[in-house]
Scaffold this motif. Structure first.
Motif, PDB file in Angstrom:
ATOM      1  N   VAL A   9      23.801   2.062  -8.365  1.00 60.32           N
ATOM      2  CA  VAL A   9      24.390   0.855  -8.935  1.00 60.32           C
ATOM      3  C   VAL A   9      23.452   0.246  -9.970  1.00 60.32           C
ATOM      4  N   SER A  10      24.037  -0.466 -10.907  1.00 60.57           N
ATOM      5  CA  SER A  10      23.233  -1.059 -11.976  1.00 60.57           C
ATOM      6  C   SER A  10      22.655  -2.413 -11.596  1.00 60.57           C
ATOM      7  N   ASP A  11      23.296  -3.132 -10.683  1.00 65.64           N
ATOM      8  CA  ASP A  11      22.869  -4.470 -10.273  1.00 65.64           C
ATOM      9  C   ASP A  11      23.049  -4.565  -8.761  1.00 65.64           C
ATOM     10  N   ILE A  12      21.959  -4.527  -8.021  1.00 65.10           N
ATOM     11  CA  ILE A  12      22.030  -4.486  -6.554  1.00 65.10           C
ATOM     12  C   ILE A  12      22.661  -5.748  -5.984  1.00 65.10           C
ATOM     13  N   ASP A  13      22.376  -6.919  -6.574  1.00 67.47           N
ATOM     14  CA  ASP A  13      22.941  -8.165  -6.050  1.00 67.47           C
ATOM     15  C   ASP A  13      24.458  -8.212  -6.250  1.00 67.47           C
ATOM     16  N   ARG A  14      24.913  -7.826  -7.421  1.00 62.72           N
ATOM     17  CA  ARG A  14      26.347  -7.818  -7.713  1.00 62.72           C
ATOM     18  C   ARG A  14      27.072  -6.826  -6.799  1.00 62.72           C
ATOM     19  N   SER A  15      26.513  -5.635  -6.646  1.00 63.91           N
ATOM     20  CA  SER A  15      27.138  -4.626  -5.795  1.00 63.91           C
ATOM     21  C   SER A  15      27.101  -5.035  -4.328  1.00 63.91           C
ATOM     22  N   ALA A  16      26.008  -5.655  -3.893  1.00 66.23           N
ATOM     23  CA  ALA A  16      25.914  -6.116  -2.504  1.00 66.23           C
ATOM     24  C   ALA A  16      26.977  -7.177  -2.227  1.00 66.23           C
ATOM     25  N   ALA A  17      27.194  -8.090  -3.156  1.00 65.90           N
ATOM     26  CA  ALA A  17      28.229  -9.115  -2.972  1.00 65.90           C
ATOM     27  C   ALA A  17      29.601  -8.455  -2.847  1.00 65.90           C
ATOM     28  N   SER A  38      10.543  -6.583  -6.819  1.00 64.75           N
ATOM     29  CA  SER A  38       9.585  -5.856  -7.658  1.00 64.75           C
ATOM     30  C   SER A  38       9.721  -4.337  -7.521  1.00 64.75           C
ATOM     31  N   ASP A  39      10.610  -3.894  -6.625  1.00 67.58           N
ATOM     32  CA  ASP A  39      10.789  -2.464  -6.374  1.00 67.58           C
ATOM     33  C   ASP A  39      12.021  -1.954  -7.115  1.00 67.58           C
ATOM     34  N   ALA A  40      11.864  -0.927  -7.905  1.00 67.02           N
ATOM     35  CA  ALA A  40      12.978  -0.342  -8.659  1.00 67.02           C
ATOM     36  C   ALA A  40      13.889   0.502  -7.784  1.00 67.02           C
ATOM     37  N   ASN A  41      13.530   0.714  -6.525  1.00 62.93           N
ATOM     38  CA  ASN A  41      14.320   1.555  -5.620  1.00 62.93           C
ATOM     39  C   ASN A  41      14.960   0.759  -4.487  1.00 62.93           C
ATOM     40  N   GLN A  42      15.420  -0.437  -4.760  1.00 61.27           N
ATOM     41  CA  GLN A  42      16.061  -1.252  -3.742  1.00 61.27           C
ATOM     42  C   GLN A  42      17.340  -0.567  -3.259  1.00 61.27           C
ATOM     43  N   ALA A  43      17.674  -0.790  -1.993  1.00 59.16           N
ATOM     44  CA  ALA A  43      18.856  -0.152  -1.440  1.00 59.16           C
ATOM     45  C   ALA A  43      19.371  -0.943  -0.246  1.00 59.16           C
ATOM     46  N   LYS A  58      22.198   2.158  -4.026  1.00 55.72           N
ATOM     47  CA  LYS A  58      20.802   2.252  -4.469  1.00 55.72           C
ATOM     48  C   LYS A  58      20.701   1.766  -5.904  1.00 55.72           C
ATOM     49  N   LEU A  59      19.758   0.894  -6.145  1.00 54.99           N
ATOM     50  CA  LEU A  59      19.550   0.369  -7.486  1.00 54.99           C
ATOM     51  C   LEU A  59      19.080   1.480  -8.424  1.00 54.99           C
ATOM     52  N   ARG A  60      19.813   1.658  -9.503  1.00 53.04           N
ATOM     53  CA  ARG A  60      19.449   2.645 -10.518  1.00 53.04           C
ATOM     54  C   ARG A  60      19.468   2.037 -11.915  1.00 53.04           C
ATOM     55  N   GLY A  61      19.774   0.750 -12.028  1.00 56.32           N
ATOM     56  CA  GLY A  61      19.747   0.060 -13.317  1.00 56.32           C
ATOM     57  C   GLY A  61      20.614   0.751 -14.352  1.00 56.32           C
ATOM     58  N   ARG A  62      20.072   0.883 -15.545  1.00 57.20           N
ATOM     59  CA  ARG A  62      20.833   1.511 -16.635  1.00 57.20           C
ATOM     60  C   ARG A  62      21.129   2.981 -16.380  1.00 57.20           C
ATOM     61  N   ASP A  63      20.426   3.606 -15.438  1.00 62.31           N
ATOM     62  CA  ASP A  63      20.658   5.018 -15.135  1.00 62.31           C
ATOM     63  C   ASP A  63      21.799   5.245 -14.135  1.00 62.31           C
ATOM     64  N   ALA A  64      22.405   4.159 -13.633  1.00 63.61           N
ATOM     65  CA  ALA A  64      23.513   4.302 -12.679  1.00 63.61           C
ATOM     66  C   ALA A  64      24.680   5.005 -13.361  1.00 63.61           C
ATOM     67  N   ARG A  65      25.222   6.006 -12.691  1.00 64.84           N
ATOM     68  CA  ARG A  65      26.361   6.767 -13.223  1.00 64.84           C
ATOM     69  C   ARG A  65      27.384   6.983 -12.120  1.00 64.84           C
ATOM     70  N   CYS A  66      28.638   6.966 -12.504  1.00 65.71           N
ATOM     71  CA  CYS A  66      29.726   7.264 -11.561  1.00 65.71           C
ATOM     72  C   CYS A  66      30.080   8.735 -11.673  1.00 65.71           C
ATOM     73  N   PRO A  67      30.521   9.321 -10.563  1.00 68.57           N
ATOM     74  CA  PRO A  67      31.067  10.677 -10.662  1.00 68.57           C
ATOM     75  C   PRO A  67      32.297  10.657 -11.567  1.00 68.57           C
ATOM     76  N   GLY A  68      32.711  11.793 -12.016  1.00 72.84           N
ATOM     77  CA  GLY A  68      33.841  11.887 -12.922  1.00 72.84           C
ATOM     78  C   GLY A  68      35.157  11.480 -12.297  1.00 72.84           C
ATOM     79  N   HIS A  69      36.155  11.346 -13.165  1.00 79.87           N
ATOM     80  CA  HIS A  69      37.491  10.978 -12.729  1.00 79.87           C
ATOM     81  C   HIS A  69      37.984  12.014 -11.710  1.00 79.87           C
ATOM     82  N   GLY A  70      38.610  11.536 -10.671  1.00 76.46           N
ATOM     83  CA  GLY A  70      39.074  12.413  -9.604  1.00 76.46           C
ATOM     84  C   GLY A  70      38.259  12.247  -8.338  1.00 76.46           C
ATOM     85  N   PHE A  71      37.026  11.756  -8.464  1.00 77.87           N
ATOM     86  CA  PHE A  71      36.202  11.501  -7.286  1.00 77.87           C
ATOM     87  C   PHE A  71      36.473  10.081  -6.807  1.00 77.87           C
TER      88      PHE A  71
END
Length: 132
Positions: A9-17, A38-43, A58-71
């Motif tokens: 996820v790109s934003d752990i707080d938003r996704s947690a909510a 301060s940890d880039a690996n929050q989960a 898991k926090l991945r910031g700008r590197d967060a990616r969704c699987p392709g369509h169909g998943f």
């Protein structure tokens, strides 16, 4: 077969909510969290109360990616009302409708489901096959 699955996820707080609210109706809770700003690996791990995690964000910031369509990932709900409340809570907390709650007879005579897209674009569903 599966022990657990994780979404980046790109934003752990938003996704947690989002997941805190959406998972309450089907009865899933945070079973653990590793939240240190301060940890880039929050989960956060979710699952049945008193059990282990079955789903993790898991926090991945700008590197967060969704699987392709169909998943998409499907979560079991114990009742049709839990599916309804999952859908409502997801939409009220940043989710987008991807198929409102209702029977899907083409999947089975008692397949009652709702589909949403989480704030990062992951497609999730809640389903109940009870005749409720």
């Amino acid at each position: 077969m599966l022990h657990h699955i994780s979404f980046g996820v790109s934003d752990i707080d938003r996704s947690a909510a989002f997941y805190d609210a959406a998972f309450e109706p089907p009865g899933y809770v945070r079973v653990w969290e590793d939240l240190n700003p301060s940890d880039a690996n929050q989960a956060i791990g979710y699952g049945p109360a008193g059990g282990g995690d079955k789903f993790t964000i898991k926090l991945r910031g700008r590197d967060a990616r969704c699987p392709g369509h169909g998943f998409h990932l499907v979560f079991a709900a114990s009742s049709r009302s839990a599916v309804t409340f999952f859908h409502e809570a997801a939409l009220a907390n940043g989710g987008k409708d991807n198929g409102g709650r209702g029977l899907r007879p083409h999947y089975g005579p008692n397949y009652f489901a709702a589909f949403v897209v989480d704030p990062d674009g992951h497609q999730v569903e809640a389903v109940c096959k009870a005749t409720e």
